[in-house]
Structure formats: structure tokens, C-alpha cells
Design a protein around this motif. Structure first.
Motif, PDB file in Angstrom:
ATOM      1  N   ASN A  80      57.899 122.421 -70.523  1.00  0.00           N
ATOM      2  CA  ASN A  80      58.732 121.869 -69.461  1.00  0.00           C
ATOM      3  C   ASN A  80      58.863 120.341 -69.546  1.00  0.00           C
ATOM      4  N   PRO A  81      57.782 119.571 -69.412  1.00  0.00           N
ATOM      5  CA  PRO A  81      57.943 118.111 -69.488  1.00  0.00           C
ATOM      6  C   PRO A  81      58.262 117.619 -70.893  1.00  0.00           C
ATOM      7  N   ASP A  82      57.875 118.384 -71.912  1.00  0.00           N
ATOM      8  CA  ASP A  82      58.217 117.979 -73.274  1.00  0.00           C
ATOM      9  C   ASP A  82      59.732 117.996 -73.451  1.00  0.00           C
ATOM     10  N   PHE A  83      60.398 118.978 -72.849  1.00  0.00           N
ATOM     11  CA  PHE A  83      61.858 119.014 -72.893  1.00  0.00           C
ATOM     12  C   PHE A  83      62.459 117.923 -72.016  1.00  0.00           C
ATOM     13  N   LEU A  84      61.963 117.802 -70.774  1.00  0.00           N
ATOM     14  CA  LEU A  84      62.542 116.832 -69.837  1.00  0.00           C
ATOM     15  C   LEU A  84      62.522 115.416 -70.390  1.00  0.00           C
ATOM     16  N   ARG A  85      61.457 115.059 -71.104  1.00  0.00           N
ATOM     17  CA  ARG A  85      61.362 113.681 -71.593  1.00  0.00           C
ATOM     18  C   ARG A  85      62.365 113.386 -72.701  1.00  0.00           C
ATOM     19  N   THR A  86      63.054 114.406 -73.195  1.00  0.00           N
ATOM     20  CA  THR A  86      64.085 114.199 -74.223  1.00  0.00           C
ATOM     21  C   THR A  86      65.490 114.126 -73.630  1.00  0.00           C
ATOM     22  N   VAL A  87      65.594 114.286 -72.315  1.00  0.00           N
ATOM     23  CA  VAL A  87      66.903 114.291 -71.643  1.00  0.00           C
ATOM     24  C   VAL A  87      67.020 113.004 -70.816  1.00  0.00           C
ATOM     25  N   PRO A  88      67.809 112.049 -71.283  1.00  0.00           N
ATOM     26  CA  PRO A  88      67.900 110.755 -70.587  1.00  0.00           C
ATOM     27  C   PRO A  88      68.208 110.858 -69.095  1.00  0.00           C
ATOM     28  N   GLN A  89      69.074 111.783 -68.683  1.00  0.00           N
ATOM     29  CA  GLN A  89      69.401 111.925 -67.262  1.00  0.00           C
ATOM     30  C   GLN A  89      68.194 112.397 -66.453  1.00  0.00           C
ATOM     31  N   ALA A  90      67.365 113.268 -67.029  1.00  0.00           N
ATOM     32  CA  ALA A  90      66.166 113.739 -66.328  1.00  0.00           C
ATOM     33  C   ALA A  90      65.162 112.603 -66.189  1.00  0.00           C
ATOM     34  N   VAL A  91      64.996 111.822 -67.243  1.00  0.00           N
ATOM     35  CA  VAL A  91      64.073 110.681 -67.216  1.00  0.00           C
ATOM     36  C   VAL A  91      64.558 109.655 -66.186  1.00  0.00           C
ATOM     37  N   ALA A  92      65.844 109.376 -66.184  1.00  0.00           N
ATOM     38  CA  ALA A  92      66.415 108.419 -65.227  1.00  0.00           C
ATOM     39  C   ALA A  92      66.267 108.924 -63.794  1.00  0.00           C
ATOM     40  N   PHE A  93      66.445 110.226 -63.586  1.00  0.00           N
ATOM     41  CA  PHE A  93      66.277 110.808 -62.255  1.00  0.00           C
ATOM     42  C   PHE A  93      64.852 110.570 -61.765  1.00  0.00           C
ATOM     43  N   ALA A  94      63.862 110.872 -62.607  1.00  0.00           N
ATOM     44  CA  ALA A  94      62.455 110.657 -62.223  1.00  0.00           C
ATOM     45  C   ALA A  94      62.182 109.176 -61.969  1.00  0.00           C
ATOM     46  N   LYS A  95      62.664 108.314 -62.830  1.00  0.00           N
ATOM     47  CA  LYS A  95      62.449 106.875 -62.680  1.00  0.00           C
ATOM     48  C   LYS A  95      63.056 106.357 -61.380  1.00  0.00           C
ATOM     49  N   GLY A  96      64.146 106.947 -60.960  1.00  0.00           N
ATOM     50  CA  GLY A  96      64.812 106.531 -59.734  1.00  0.00           C
ATOM     51  C   GLY A  96      63.922 106.592 -58.507  1.00  0.00           C
ATOM     52  N   PHE A  97      62.976 107.529 -58.472  1.00  0.00           N
ATOM     53  CA  PHE A  97      62.057 107.635 -57.340  1.00  0.00           C
ATOM     54  C   PHE A  97      61.097 106.445 -57.307  1.00  0.00           C
ATOM     55  N   PHE A  98      60.685 105.980 -58.469  1.00  0.00           N
ATOM     56  CA  PHE A  98      59.818 104.803 -58.554  1.00  0.00           C
ATOM     57  C   PHE A  98      60.600 103.557 -58.152  1.00  0.00           C
ATOM     58  N   ASP A  99      61.819 103.438 -58.648  1.00  0.00           N
ATOM     59  CA  ASP A  99      62.659 102.290 -58.314  1.00  0.00           C
ATOM     60  C   ASP A  99      62.927 102.220 -56.810  1.00  0.00           C
ATOM     61  N   ALA A 100      63.029 103.376 -56.164  1.00  0.00           N
ATOM     62  CA  ALA A 100      63.310 103.439 -54.732  1.00  0.00           C
ATOM     63  C   ALA A 100      62.042 103.426 -53.872  1.00  0.00           C
ATOM     64  N   GLY A 101      60.860 103.410 -54.502  1.00  0.00           N
ATOM     65  CA  GLY A 101      59.611 103.393 -53.752  1.00  0.00           C
ATOM     66  C   GLY A 101      59.286 104.715 -53.074  1.00  0.00           C
ATOM     67  N   VAL A 119      56.883 104.357 -66.229  1.00  0.00           N
ATOM     68  CA  VAL A 119      56.488 104.074 -64.845  1.00  0.00           C
ATOM     69  C   VAL A 119      54.989 104.235 -64.592  1.00  0.00           C
ATOM     70  N   VAL A 120      54.198 104.464 -65.641  1.00  0.00           N
ATOM     71  CA  VAL A 120      52.759 104.638 -65.433  1.00  0.00           C
ATOM     72  C   VAL A 120      51.951 103.378 -65.752  1.00  0.00           C
ATOM     73  N   ARG A 121      52.588 102.379 -66.316  1.00  0.00           N
ATOM     74  CA  ARG A 121      51.895 101.134 -66.652  1.00  0.00           C
ATOM     75  C   ARG A 121      51.251 100.549 -65.395  1.00  0.00           C
ATOM     76  N   GLY A 122      49.940 100.303 -65.462  1.00  0.00           N
ATOM     77  CA  GLY A 122      49.219  99.728 -64.339  1.00  0.00           C
ATOM     78  C   GLY A 122      48.823 100.721 -63.258  1.00  0.00           C
ATOM     79  N   ARG A 123      49.127 101.994 -63.459  1.00  0.00           N
ATOM     80  CA  ARG A 123      48.819 103.027 -62.461  1.00  0.00           C
ATOM     81  C   ARG A 123      47.545 103.773 -62.862  1.00  0.00           C
ATOM     82  N   THR A 124      46.854 104.335 -61.885  1.00  0.00           N
ATOM     83  CA  THR A 124      45.695 105.188 -62.128  1.00  0.00           C
ATOM     84  C   THR A 124      46.145 106.625 -61.934  1.00  0.00           C
ATOM     85  N   VAL A 125      45.884 107.456 -62.952  1.00  0.00           N
ATOM     86  CA  VAL A 125      46.396 108.823 -62.966  1.00  0.00           C
ATOM     87  C   VAL A 125      45.373 109.780 -63.560  1.00  0.00           C
TER      88      VAL A 125
END
Length: 178
Positions: A80-101, A119-125
Motif C-alpha cells: 500500500n504505502p510502497d505504491f502511494l509513494r510513487t504517485v505524486p498526487q498521493a504524496v502531495a495530498f498527504a503533504k497537504g495535511f502537514f502544510d495545513a497543520g 515531512v518526517v525531518r525533525g519528527r519523532t516517530v
């Protein structure tokens, strides 16, 4: 919780229990879950490597944006995430939540999509253990715990390792969205 929560998954390969348990938790808390994918129709769930149930897609990543939702859940499964990370629109969609807080919750292998979104740089996960090096290389601090809630960034980020952690993951996710 009167919130609409996106669940982003690939057309196939999502670990079914990592989709269905957080989905139930969001509904039980009064939220409205919506299934978002890269294609319309149905997505195929898996129980590890075995096909399981199918689920109807509510919207595709090219039809929605983070602005349409109050939070994001990224279920795991390896494919699932291996596929999603190859789709620019899916990556941008996820990133949008970080950009919007807005809060994001990711379990198991799902942080692969977040690594691609940078979006994980500097984060604890936390994550499935095999992602430890990938996450560290992407600038995250990785911990081996059932759930990690990181507030050291633009949003709340909830992560868990595996299906055995779902009880803690679901509670932390609902709390983050609440």
C-alpha cells in the motif's frame, strides 16, 4: 468529534485491519471517515499476504485536497504505502495535511509515504521496524514504542508499529483528531 477524516490507500495492498479498526474508532467518536485512493471504484484489502475484503472509494486524490478534511489516516501493509509513494498526487495530498497543520496518523509501513513527502525531518516517530533506517535517513528520530504522538512540528503526528498496536493507535488517533 464532528470531523471528516481521510483514509488514503492504494488500489490494493492495504492491511485490512489497519484500515477497518481506525475507521471504526473514528465513526464511534462521531467522525466521518472517507476512503481516498488513487483510482475510483474499489480497493482490495489484505490480511498480510492474503486477499481480504474490498472497500468502496469515496474520492480520488485528484478530486480532493487536505482542505476538504480535518485529518488523515495512513494505514499500512507493505504494498500500500510502497505504491502511494510513487504517485505524486498521493504524496502531495498527504503533504497537504502537514502544510495545513492538520493531524496525521500513520501505522506500520505507512510512513514510507511521509518520507517521500519529506515531512518526517525533525519528527519523532515509530513504524514497522524495517523502516527504522529509512526514517532516520529522512531526518526522523525513530523509537520502538506502540504509539508515538509527536507535536514537534506543524501538526500532530501519530505513528504506531503494527496491528498489535491498534488499540493504542486508535485511541491516540481519535484524541489527535478530537
Amino acid at each position: 468529534m464532528d470531523k471528516t477524516i481521510a483514509f488514503l490507500v492504494a488500489p490494493e495492498g492495504v492491511e485490512q485491519v489497519e484500515l477497518t479498526e481506525p475507521w471504526k474508532a473514528v465513526k464511534q467518536a462521531g467522525g466521518t471517515p472517507k476512503l481516498v485512493s488513487t483510482g475510483a471504484g474499489q480497493v482490495q484489502g489484505f490480511n498480510h499476504l492474503d486477499r481480504a475484503d474490498t472497500f468502496a472509494v469515496d474520492a480520488t486524490v485528484d478530486q480532493v485536497s487536505a482542505a476538504d478534511f480535518d485529518g488523515l489516516v495512513l494505514p499500512g501493509g507493505v504494498a500500500n504505502p510502497d505504491f502511494l509513494r510513487t504517485v505524486p498526487q498521493a504524496v502531495a495530498f498527504a503533504k497537504g495535511f502537514f502544510d495545513a497543520g492538520k493531524p496525521v496518523a500513520a501505522i506500520c509501513h505507512a510512513p514510507w509515504t511521509l518520507i517521500e513527502a519529506d515531512v518526517v525531518r525533525g519528527r519523532t516517530v515509530t513504524s514497522w521496524p524495517s523502516l527504522r533506517t529509512d526514517l532516520r535517513n529522512a531526518g526522523a528520530t525513530w523509537e520502538d514504542r506502540e504509539v508515538v504522538v509527536c507535536t514537534g512540528g506543524p501538526n500532530k503526528l501519530v505513528t504506531s508499529r503494527k496491528p498489535d498496536d491498534l488499540k493504542a493507535f486508535c485511541q491516540a488517533t481519535v484524541d489527535a483528531f478530537g
